[in-house]
Structures are given as structure tokens and as C-alpha cells.
Design a protein around this motif. Structure first.
Motif, PDB file in Angstrom:
ATOM      1  N   ASN A 122      42.067  39.272  45.544  1.00 57.81           N
ATOM      2  CA  ASN A 122      42.931  39.666  44.194  1.00 57.81           C
ATOM      3  C   ASN A 122      44.170  40.087  44.759  1.00 57.81           C
ATOM      4  N   LEU A 123      44.920  39.383  45.759  1.00 57.64           N
ATOM      5  CA  LEU A 123      46.274  39.765  46.325  1.00 57.64           C
ATOM      6  C   LEU A 123      47.287  39.172  45.485  1.00 57.64           C
ATOM      7  N   LEU A 124      48.316  39.665  45.460  1.00 59.69           N
ATOM      8  CA  LEU A 124      49.551  38.817  44.873  1.00 59.69           C
ATOM      9  C   LEU A 124      50.194  37.938  46.015  1.00 59.69           C
ATOM     10  N   ASP A 125      50.205  36.652  46.021  1.00 58.01           N
ATOM     11  CA  ASP A 125      50.477  35.595  46.830  1.00 58.01           C
ATOM     12  C   ASP A 125      52.060  35.839  47.210  1.00 58.01           C
ATOM     13  N   THR A 126      53.023  36.155  46.283  1.00 53.39           N
ATOM     14  CA  THR A 126      54.278  36.497  46.360  1.00 53.39           C
ATOM     15  C   THR A 126      54.606  37.781  47.041  1.00 53.39           C
ATOM     16  N   LEU A 127      53.888  38.496  47.155  1.00 55.32           N
ATOM     17  CA  LEU A 127      54.059  40.096  47.754  1.00 55.32           C
ATOM     18  C   LEU A 127      53.593  40.172  49.269  1.00 55.32           C
ATOM     19  N   THR A 128      54.256  40.802  50.043  1.00 58.39           N
ATOM     20  CA  THR A 128      53.539  41.162  51.466  1.00 58.39           C
ATOM     21  C   THR A 128      52.432  42.020  51.279  1.00 58.39           C
ATOM     22  N   ALA A 129      51.701  42.175  52.264  1.00 58.15           N
ATOM     23  CA  ALA A 129      50.651  43.262  52.547  1.00 58.15           C
ATOM     24  C   ALA A 129      51.144  44.588  51.902  1.00 58.15           C
ATOM     25  N   TYR A 130      52.315  45.058  52.561  1.00 57.57           N
ATOM     26  CA  TYR A 130      52.756  46.315  52.173  1.00 57.57           C
ATOM     27  C   TYR A 130      53.140  46.289  50.610  1.00 57.57           C
ATOM     28  N   GLU A 131      53.631  45.122  50.217  1.00 61.54           N
ATOM     29  CA  GLU A 131      53.985  45.333  48.741  1.00 61.54           C
ATOM     30  C   GLU A 131      52.981  45.255  47.903  1.00 61.54           C
ATOM     31  N   ASN A 132      51.924  44.457  48.377  1.00 60.37           N
ATOM     32  CA  ASN A 132      50.614  44.475  47.672  1.00 60.37           C
ATOM     33  C   ASN A 132      50.107  46.174  47.480  1.00 60.37           C
ATOM     34  N   ILE A 133      50.076  46.669  48.413  1.00 61.35           N
ATOM     35  CA  ILE A 133      49.439  48.038  48.698  1.00 61.35           C
ATOM     36  C   ILE A 133      50.357  49.080  47.973  1.00 61.35           C
ATOM     37  N   ALA A 134      51.598  48.764  48.099  1.00 62.17           N
ATOM     38  CA  ALA A 134      52.760  49.798  47.578  1.00 62.17           C
ATOM     39  C   ALA A 134      52.430  49.603  45.814  1.00 62.17           C
ATOM     40  N   LEU A 135      52.249  48.513  45.322  1.00 65.16           N
ATOM     41  CA  LEU A 135      52.198  48.017  44.060  1.00 65.16           C
ATOM     42  C   LEU A 135      51.450  49.111  43.167  1.00 65.16           C
ATOM     43  N   LEU A 137      42.721  51.424  58.399  1.00 70.84           N
ATOM     44  CA  LEU A 137      41.916  50.179  58.385  1.00 70.84           C
ATOM     45  C   LEU A 137      42.415  49.106  59.460  1.00 70.84           C
ATOM     46  N   ASP A 138      43.146  49.694  60.172  1.00 70.79           N
ATOM     47  CA  ASP A 138      44.060  48.584  61.364  1.00 70.79           C
ATOM     48  C   ASP A 138      44.612  47.582  60.791  1.00 70.79           C
ATOM     49  N   ILE A 139      45.669  47.854  59.999  1.00 76.10           N
ATOM     50  CA  ILE A 139      46.325  46.580  59.386  1.00 76.10           C
ATOM     51  C   ILE A 139      47.852  46.693  59.507  1.00 76.10           C
ATOM     52  N   GLU A 140      48.211  47.414  60.382  1.00 76.54           N
ATOM     53  CA  GLU A 140      49.784  47.966  60.889  1.00 76.54           C
ATOM     54  C   GLU A 140      50.514  46.475  60.991  1.00 76.54           C
ATOM     55  N   LYS A 141      49.663  45.530  61.833  1.00 76.42           N
ATOM     56  CA  LYS A 141      50.372  44.459  62.312  1.00 76.42           C
ATOM     57  C   LYS A 141      50.352  43.378  61.237  1.00 76.42           C
ATOM     58  N   VAL A 142      49.983  43.439  60.041  1.00 75.89           N
ATOM     59  CA  VAL A 142      50.020  42.609  59.145  1.00 75.89           C
ATOM     60  C   VAL A 142      50.632  43.047  57.921  1.00 75.89           C
ATOM     61  N   LEU A 143      51.385  44.217  57.927  1.00 72.94           N
ATOM     62  CA  LEU A 143      51.880  44.742  56.661  1.00 72.94           C
ATOM     63  C   LEU A 143      53.204  43.968  55.997  1.00 72.94           C
ATOM     64  N   ASN A 144      53.969  43.465  57.053  1.00 72.48           N
ATOM     65  CA  ASN A 144      55.132  42.590  56.744  1.00 72.48           C
ATOM     66  C   ASN A 144      54.486  40.994  56.439  1.00 72.48           C
ATOM     67  N   LYS A 145      53.287  40.514  56.454  1.00 68.12           N
ATOM     68  CA  LYS A 145      52.921  39.434  56.117  1.00 68.12           C
ATOM     69  C   LYS A 145      52.428  39.064  54.819  1.00 68.12           C
ATOM     70  N   TYR A 146      52.400  37.656  54.268  1.00 67.27           N
ATOM     71  CA  TYR A 146      52.085  37.307  52.899  1.00 67.27           C
ATOM     72  C   TYR A 146      50.432  37.031  52.944  1.00 67.27           C
ATOM     73  N   PRO A 147      49.794  37.024  52.106  1.00 63.92           N
ATOM     74  CA  PRO A 147      48.378  36.820  52.041  1.00 63.92           C
ATOM     75  C   PRO A 147      47.981  35.313  52.789  1.00 63.92           C
ATOM     76  N   TYR A 148      48.917  34.175  52.621  1.00 64.46           N
ATOM     77  CA  TYR A 148      48.632  32.941  53.254  1.00 64.46           C
ATOM     78  C   TYR A 148      48.736  33.104  54.918  1.00 64.46           C
ATOM     79  N   GLN A 149      49.295  34.028  55.279  1.00 67.03           N
ATOM     80  CA  GLN A 149      49.575  34.234  56.876  1.00 67.03           C
ATOM     81  C   GLN A 149      48.195  34.918  57.178  1.00 67.03           C
ATOM     82  N   MET A 150      47.581  35.654  56.546  1.00 67.99           N
ATOM     83  CA  MET A 150      46.357  36.512  57.028  1.00 67.99           C
ATOM     84  C   MET A 150      44.910  35.973  57.117  1.00 67.99           C
ATOM     85  N   SER A 151      44.085  36.322  57.779  1.00 68.62           N
ATOM     86  CA  SER A 151      42.848  35.710  57.905  1.00 68.62           C
ATOM     87  C   SER A 151      42.106  36.272  56.603  1.00 68.62           C
TER      88      SER A 151
END
Length: 255
Positions: free
Chosen positions: A96-109, A132-146
């Protein structure tokens, strides 16, 4: 110990007088602060309905559900929305992540909705991202993540508001075995180190073995429960399988 979740004689009916189904049949139990509890049962056993009632997605027909002393069965409208937003954390199978937001923005919401300041948001996200060891993906969008990364981002979103209770609905269901194991290890660490209170519905005995207690639901009632105590996870897993065997049927059917 402090009771974070108290279920008191809840019942849930669906349908009408001519076709009435009792999904939950007089269930009562408690979850203490810092517990990691799994709920298991066959398809149609009532476990998902139970979670939906606790998460305020659905309403009980009778009985009471208290979270941190608040009777959520009496909350309505804005009070219910505020409670859901501030006191409960949700982790879903499909992220249930928003595809138009980065990981950081999804969490910040989750924090922005609560009008938390930008500096506090940044501080909290850094903290939960490290856990949760996700520092490296904070600026990525959901489609860029595993799948595993997306689920950890979803978990961070649930944790960042410091909710009283974290609810997981088959959180490992869409993950491969390696990603599932990694996520469950993070849950276990969060539970032990931060005393996060977690209630997780799962069909998987392996996932349930990471919990400190497993409650089994059958035909809308509590069938049994097993407590891990000082047992190793392997020993606890075997205890879970023993109950599944008693429930009857093949493992995959019963879970």
C-alpha cells in the motif's frame, strides 16, 4: 504489565435473519505491552475478521475492544479517524505504498498528517530507516525497490508514528523466503529492543515462530494458544506445527 489490547467477549455476525453467519464467536484475550503475538487459523476461521475489527476497518456486533484503555468500539467519526491515525500502525501484504512518492515521502506522509514539524519528521525517518536498514532506498520510488525493500518501507511508515499497537496482515505473504526472513528478524528485533507491540495475522508457521505467542482461531473461536517462553525458535516452530496437526488437514490447507 500494561495491557495494550483487550478483547472482551466480541462477536461478529454477517448477513440477515434468513442467512446469518457468525464470523467471531465470543472471543476474549489480551496483548500486553511489548508482546509479539501471531494469530493463525484456516481460511474462513475468523482471523481476518478479528484483525479487521481490531483495526477499526470493521465493527463488532457485540463486545468491546480496548486499545491502551480506549474502547474503540465506541469511537465514531473524527475521533475514530484520529485514533486510527495516531495509535495504530498498519502493515499490509500488498505494501500500500503510493507510487508517485519516494520511500522517504511515503514514510513522512504518516507524520505530515499529524502536523509534525519537518525537522522532527527528518529525525524520526532517519531513526526508523536505520532500524529497518532502508537508508539506501529513501530517495527511490516503489517501482525501483524489491518486494522486501517495499515491505520494510511500509513497516517504517507504520512504526514512525510510535503507535501503541502495530497490526500486520500477512506481512510476509508477498515476499520470497529470504526477504520474509529478513523482515521477520527486523520485527523480532523491534519487538525486543524497542518493546514494540505487534499483532500479526499469518497463514505461515515459519512466520508465526518469530512471535512470543501464537493464538489459533477455529470456527470463530479461540482453539488453542502456544507460548514461546525460553524455547528456541526451532522448538517453538515444532510446537506450532503440533497444533496445526491437531487442527487437522494438510499443513497448507490448515494455514
Amino acid at each position: 504489565m500494561e495491557s495494550i489490547l483487550k478483547i472482551e467477549n466480541i462477536e461478529k455476525y454477517y448477513g440477515n435473519k434468513t442467512n446469518l453467519t457468525k464470523a467471531i464467536d465470543n472471543i476474549s484475550f489480551e496483548v500486553q505491552r511489548g508482546e509479539f503475538v501471531a494469530i493463525m487459523g484456516a481460511s474462513g476461521s475468523g482471523k481476518t475478521t478479528l484483525l479487521n475489527c481490531i483495526s477499526t476497518i470493521d465493527k463488532v456486533t457485540s463486545g468491546h475492544i480496548r486499545v491502551a484503555g480506549e474502547d474503540i468500539t465506541k469511537l465514531k467519526g473524527n475521533k475514530l479517524n484520529k485514533f486510527r491515525r495516531e495509535e495504530l500502525g498498519f502493515i499490509f501484504q500488498d505494501f500500500n505504498l503510493l507510487d508517485t512518492l519516494t520511500a522517504y515521502e511515503n514514510i513522512a506522509l504518516a507524520l505530515s498528517i499529524q502536523n509534525v514539524s519537518a525537522s522532527t519528521i527528518e529525525k524520526r525517518i532517519k531513526q526508523v530507516a536505520n532500524q529497518l536498514d532502508i537508508e539506501k532506498v529513501l530517495n527511490k520510488y516503489p517501482y525501483q525497490m524489491s518486494g522486501g525493500q517495499k515491505q520494510r518501507v511500509a513497516s517504517a511508515r507504520a512504526l514512525v508514528t510510535s503507535p501503541k499497537l502495530i497490526l500486520g496482515d500477512e506481512p510476509t505473504g508477498a515476499l520470497d523466503s529470504k526477504s520474509a526472513k529478513m523482515l521477520l528478524e527486523r520485527f523480532e528485533a523491534l519487538n525486543k529492543e524497542l518493546k514494540a507491540t505487534i499483532l500479526m495475522v499469518t497463514h505461515d508457521a515459519f512466520s508465526a515462530s518469530y512471535a512470543s505467542r501464537v493464538i489459533f482461531i477455529k470456527d470463530g473461536k479461540i482453539f488453542n494458544e502456544v507460548i514461546r517462553g525460553d524455547s528456541s525458535r526451532k522448538v517453538f516452530f515444532n510446537k506450532i506445527i503440533d497444533v496445526v496437526t491437531i487442527l487437522g488437514g494438510e499443513l497448507n490447507d490448515a494455514l
